[in-house]
Design a protein around this motif. Structure first.
Motif, PDB file in Angstrom:
ATOM      1  N   GLU A 121       3.956   7.389   0.834  1.00 17.88           N
ATOM      2  CA  GLU A 121       3.053   6.252   0.409  1.00 17.88           C
ATOM      3  C   GLU A 121       1.425   6.686   0.444  1.00 17.88           C
ATOM      4  OE1 GLU A 121       1.702   1.519   1.484  1.00 17.88           O
ATOM      5  OE2 GLU A 121       3.321   2.393   2.468  1.00 17.88           O
ATOM      6  N   GLU A 122       1.049   7.440   1.509  1.00 21.92           N
ATOM      7  CA  GLU A 122      -0.102   7.790   1.732  1.00 21.92           C
ATOM      8  C   GLU A 122      -0.467   8.713   0.397  1.00 21.92           C
ATOM      9  OE1 GLU A 122      -0.849   9.109   5.900  1.00 21.92           O
ATOM     10  OE2 GLU A 122      -0.081   7.346   6.348  1.00 21.92           O
ATOM     11  N   TYR A 123       0.273   9.754   0.465  1.00 19.78           N
ATOM     12  CA  TYR A 123       0.307  10.859  -0.585  1.00 19.78           C
ATOM     13  C   TYR A 123       0.007  10.197  -1.987  1.00 19.78           C
ATOM     14  CZ  TYR A 123       1.137  14.983  -3.406  1.00 19.78           C
ATOM     15  OH  TYR A 123       1.091  16.072  -4.384  1.00 19.78           O
ATOM     16  N   ASN A 124       1.059   9.377  -2.385  1.00 19.34           N
ATOM     17  CA  ASN A 124       0.762   8.482  -3.661  1.00 19.34           C
ATOM     18  C   ASN A 124      -0.520   8.043  -3.649  1.00 19.34           C
ATOM     19  OD1 ASN A 124       2.951   9.711  -4.626  1.00 19.34           O
ATOM     20  ND2 ASN A 124       4.261   7.740  -3.806  1.00 19.34           N
ATOM     21  N   LYS A 125      -0.969   7.147  -2.724  1.00 17.34           N
ATOM     22  CA  LYS A 125      -2.469   6.569  -2.926  1.00 17.34           C
ATOM     23  C   LYS A 125      -3.409   7.703  -3.126  1.00 17.34           C
ATOM     24  CE  LYS A 125      -1.346   2.281  -0.030  1.00 17.34           C
ATOM     25  NZ  LYS A 125      -1.722   1.875   1.274  1.00 17.34           N
ATOM     26  N   ALA A 126      -3.323   8.714  -2.215  1.00 20.41           N
ATOM     27  CA  ALA A 126      -4.356   9.660  -2.101  1.00 20.41           C
ATOM     28  C   ALA A 126      -4.421  10.495  -3.665  1.00 20.41           C
ATOM     29  CB  ALA A 126      -4.272  10.947  -1.212  1.00 20.41           C
ATOM     30  N   ASP A 160       6.143   6.791   4.979  1.00 15.37           N
ATOM     31  CA  ASP A 160       4.573   6.494   5.196  1.00 15.37           C
ATOM     32  C   ASP A 160       3.898   7.631   4.655  1.00 15.37           C
ATOM     33  OD1 ASP A 160       5.390   4.275   6.643  1.00 15.37           O
ATOM     34  OD2 ASP A 160       5.103   5.350   8.406  1.00 15.37           O
ATOM     35  N   PHE A 161       4.483   8.733   4.870  1.00 18.97           N
ATOM     36  CA  PHE A 161       3.857   9.912   4.117  1.00 18.97           C
ATOM     37  C   PHE A 161       3.628   9.868   2.542  1.00 18.97           C
ATOM     38  CE2 PHE A 161       4.103  14.004   1.975  1.00 18.97           C
ATOM     39  CZ  PHE A 161       2.951  14.746   2.488  1.00 18.97           C
TER      40      PHE A 161
END
Length: 134
Positions: free
Chosen positions: A118-123, A115-116
């Protein structure tokens, strides 16, 4: 094709004892994982997964340590004595019968990291695109 491991190793001067399967009563006498060694947040996480998946906290805690080890890989080293450094790696093995929910429990243990990521890659999507062009 069947391979005789004993012959391969013995031809290179390596010997080892004959394989002995785990004894059922040995597995039943293993101590529980010392949950108090984990930070409180990991204790709660481990207990929640254990309760929801109906697996032992020892299984989940072991898998969580493996996930944490993978997350630290290449980022940290330890130095047990001067001049000797070692990577911060833990090699673990969860032993259980088939259908004891080993794979689903490791998936649950690693989900926060995924989850982290995925969020990091999106950001940082724009940063990655910029770096790819350069």
């Amino acid at each position: 094709m069947e391979v005789d491991i004993h012959n391969i190793f013995s031809s290179n001067g390596i010997t080892f004892e004959e394989f002995k399967p785990f004894e059922r009563n040995l597995i039943d006498t293993l101590p529980d994982f010392p949950m108090e060694a984990l930070p409180e947040s990991l204790q709660r996480f481990c207990t929640a997964i254990s309760y929801n998946m109906e697996v032992t906290t020892s299984m989940i805690a072991t898998e969580i340590l493996g996930v944490l080890s993978a997350a630290c890989h290449g980022r940290y080293t330890i130095q047990p004595r001067n001049g000797y450094k070692e990577g911060c790696n833990i090699y673990l093995l969860v032993v259980a019968d088939p259908s004891e929910r080993k794979s689903p429990s490791i998936d649950a243990a690693k989900q926060p990291i995924l989850d982290f990521e995925e969020e990091y890659n999106k950001a940082h999507k724009k940063d990655f695109a910029r770096d790819k062009i350069a």
